[in-house]
Design an enzyme around this catalytic site. Structure first.
Site, PDB file in Angstrom:
ATOM      1  N   TYR A 138      15.589   6.071  41.944  1.00 20.65           N
ATOM      2  CA  TYR A 138      15.575   5.200  43.133  1.00 20.65           C
ATOM      3  C   TYR A 138      16.630   4.098  43.074  1.00 20.65           C
ATOM      4  O   TYR A 138      16.546   3.136  43.828  1.00 20.65           O
ATOM      5  CB  TYR A 138      14.223   4.485  43.290  1.00 20.65           C
ATOM      6  CG  TYR A 138      13.001   5.310  42.993  1.00 20.65           C
ATOM      7  CD1 TYR A 138      12.621   6.360  43.822  1.00 20.65           C
ATOM      8  CD2 TYR A 138      12.194   5.015  41.900  1.00 20.65           C
ATOM      9  CE1 TYR A 138      11.478   7.094  43.553  1.00 20.65           C
ATOM     10  CE2 TYR A 138      11.051   5.741  41.630  1.00 20.65           C
ATOM     11  CZ  TYR A 138      10.699   6.790  42.463  1.00 20.65           C
ATOM     12  OH  TYR A 138       9.567   7.504  42.194  1.00 20.65           O
TER      13      TYR A 138
ATOM     14  N   CYS B 278      21.920  13.523  28.196  1.00 17.91           N
ATOM     15  CA  CYS B 278      23.188  14.095  28.654  1.00 17.91           C
ATOM     16  C   CYS B 278      23.211  14.246  30.170  1.00 17.91           C
ATOM     17  O   CYS B 278      23.161  15.367  30.702  1.00 17.91           O
ATOM     18  CB  CYS B 278      23.417  15.434  27.964  1.00 17.91           C
ATOM     19  SG  CYS B 278      23.395  15.220  26.194  1.00 17.91           S
TER      20      CYS B 278
HETATM   21  N1  LLP Z   1      -2.433   5.601  47.294  1.00 20.28           N
HETATM   22  C1  LLP Z   1      -1.686   6.704  47.498  1.00 20.28           C
HETATM   23  C2  LLP Z   1      -2.227   7.784  48.312  1.00 20.28           C
HETATM   24  C3  LLP Z   1      -0.402   6.796  46.945  1.00 20.28           C
HETATM   25  O1  LLP Z   1       0.338   7.875  47.166  1.00 20.28           O
HETATM   26  C4  LLP Z   1       0.096   5.718  46.158  1.00 20.28           C
HETATM   27  C5  LLP Z   1       1.417   5.803  45.541  1.00 20.28           C
HETATM   28  C6  LLP Z   1      -0.735   4.606  45.941  1.00 20.28           C
HETATM   29  C7  LLP Z   1      -1.991   4.575  46.529  1.00 20.28           C
HETATM   30  C8  LLP Z   1      -0.308   3.435  45.100  1.00 20.28           C
HETATM   31  O2  LLP Z   1       0.808   2.820  45.661  1.00 20.28           O
HETATM   32  P1  LLP Z   1       1.377   1.450  45.033  1.00 20.28           P
HETATM   33  O3  LLP Z   1       0.351   0.367  45.286  1.00 20.28           O
HETATM   34  O4  LLP Z   1       1.611   1.663  43.615  1.00 20.28           O
HETATM   35  O5  LLP Z   1       2.644   1.212  45.794  1.00 20.28           O
HETATM   36  N2  LLP Z   1       7.180   6.339  41.609  1.00 20.28           N
HETATM   37  C9  LLP Z   1       7.485   5.398  42.670  1.00 20.28           C
HETATM   38  C10 LLP Z   1       6.265   5.029  43.449  1.00 20.28           C
HETATM   39  C11 LLP Z   1       5.536   6.212  44.044  1.00 20.28           C
HETATM   40  C12 LLP Z   1       4.281   5.829  44.755  1.00 20.28           C
HETATM   41  C13 LLP Z   1       3.456   7.036  45.052  1.00 20.28           C
HETATM   42  N3  LLP Z   1       2.219   6.772  45.711  1.00 20.28           N
HETATM   43  C14 LLP Z   1       8.162   4.186  42.053  1.00 20.28           C
HETATM   44  O6  LLP Z   1       8.394   4.172  40.843  1.00 20.28           O
HETATM   45  O7  LLP Z   1       8.555   3.271  42.755  1.00 20.28           O
END
Ligand code: LLP
Length: 433
Positions: free
Chosen positions: A334, A362
């Protein structure tokens, strides 16, 4: 975030009250990170229990006496000790797989506080969740609805369900973590929601209890939430007119945190705005559910890494570190920013070099920070901040690199909550025919 090159009074890097420098040494709460690095090695994730607790309490303070269930979005960090910390605080859990269900059950979570999200639930996962009696399934398509109905009927059970609708709002965040737009794979288009609720009412083995949405992640404004809320409340009105009464409204997770100079969205600000709208629209009785992940753990963790080599070329100054994109993929995926904190503040004058911090993998995408003004030496240990969410959980074994150790700090004591993955761990399950 920049590091002050000073040895004066103890201070915390902005946005991280549970990490501080004292006499030039970086601490997590009362534990000196250099000691942890020396004993555990690097790369290593370190989490502050107090920071997690404080983030949890910020939600509780915002909730007050209202009927709100916070289900920690455990995909952000699913280490058993982290889950156990949330269970002990009284948290519910938002899960997205049978594996996550098994993890939360292992720490004794109450199934009645578990919501099951995700677009691709498989039959065995649905079966397991029905058998343990989760609070509800957040259903993402008509096909999934039919499958849950079939599985529940075969088990002679009733599955409680909520439809995840896609309200088509722009969460104004990175396209990879935006989920509430029409072109995203998530949820049921809001225009199709009434029809899908009506279908649910005709299917056996289902009890409709709620409506759900999750519009994206790292959101720093209240407006996208209020847009989504407005659309969901209009849908609830329509459902009511059609004889379908709901018990809860789940607004997902997504609150942003501070990585660089963002102003995080405080739970108090968002929740009070939401409560006001809900009350105005006459839905004060509706139970609310939130699924925050990042905002509960993101700022509570760092990734410690050691500088292996410095390489000064005509175009760039590289610091080749022992953590790579396999340990923390967010920058590669990202273009995410993580601040760089030396464990031991340099005593000398201001830094003069801009460094790219790159890993040993790599791939040219293997970088963790770019163009940072730092004064670096080989063997120096650094901490990448705000790595408590979507850090370890997204780590992999690319280049046959074992995943990092994880440590939980609690005041001046700390525990290894996951040992570094060994070569034997990595090849377990492989065989030579
Ligand atoms: N609920 C659902 C249905 C979700 O898909 C997610 C996150 C959350 C709750 C929690 O969201 P949060 O409060 O953490 O924003 N890997 C990415 C973030 C992907 C989020 C996926 N879904 C990153 O590193 O920024």
């Amino acid at each position: 975030m920049s590091v002050l090159n000073t040895l004066a009074q103890p201070f915390s890097p902005a946005g991280f009250p549970h990490f501080h420098y004292d006499q030039g040494q970086l601490f997590a709460e009362g534990s000196k990170l250099a000691e942890i690095a020396q004993q555990v090695g690097t790369p290593c994730y370190v989490y502050s229990k107090a920071a997690i607790t404080q983030a949890w309490q910020a939600y509780q303070a915002a909730i007050g006496t209202r009927r709100v269930l916070v289900c920690y979005g455990m995909k952000a960090n699913s280490n058993l000790s982290i889950l156990n910390t949330f269970r002990a605080l009284g948290s519910g859990f938002d899960i997205v797989s049978g594996g996550e269900l098994a993890r939360v059950l292992k720490v004794g979570a109450d199934p009645k506080k578990i919501v099951f999200s995700g677009v691709g639930k498989q039959t065995w996962e649905i079966e397991h969740a029905i058998k343990v009696g989760v609070k509800c399934f957040n259903v993402e398509s008509a096909s999934e609805l039919k499958r849950i109905s079939q599985v529940a009927s075969a088990l002679k059970a009733t599955a409680t369900i909520s439809l995840r609708v896609n309200p088509d709002v722009d969460a104004q965040t990175h396209p990879y973590i935006s989920t509430g737009l029409k072109e995203n794979k998530f949820g049921i288009a809001i225009e199709d929601a009434l029809q899908t609720y009506q279908l649910a009412a005709t299917l056996p083995g289902l009890q409709v209890v709620g409506v759900d949405c999750h519009i994206g992640s790292q959101i720093t404004e209240t407006a996208p939430y209020l847009d989504a809320l407005d659309k969901l409340l209009a849908l609830i009105d329509t459902l009511k007119e059609n004889g379908i009464a709901l018990k809860h409204l789940d607004l997902g997770g997504g609150l942003g945190i501070r990585y660089d100079d963002e102003t995080p969205l405080a739970p108090s600000l968002l929740l009070s705005a939401i409560f006001t709208v809900i009350d105005q629209r006459g839905y004060s009785d509706l139970e609310l559910v939130f699924e925050p992940g990042r905002s509960l753990v993101g700022n509570a963790g760092v990734l410690m890494t050691t500088v292996q080599y410095l390489k000064h070329t005509e175009a760039r100054n590289f610091a080749i570190i022992d953590a790579g994109m396999n340990d923390l993929i967010r920058p590669a995926l990202y273009q995410a920013w993580h601040g760089v904190l030396p464990l031991d503040l340099p005593k000398a004058e201001l830094a003069t070099h801009h460094y790219d911090l790159v890993g040993p993998v790599c791939e040219s995408a293997d970088w963790l920070a770019k163009q940072r003004l730092l004064d670096l030496q080989e063997d120096q240990v650094l901490a990448l901040d705000s790595a408590g969410a979507y850090g370890f959980v997204m780590a992999c074994n690319y280049n046959t690199r074992g995943r990092p150790a994880e440590v939980l700090v609690d005041g001046s004591t700390w525990h290894i909550i996951r040992t570094r993955e060994t070569f034997e761990d990595m090849i377990r399950g492989e065989s030579l025919p």
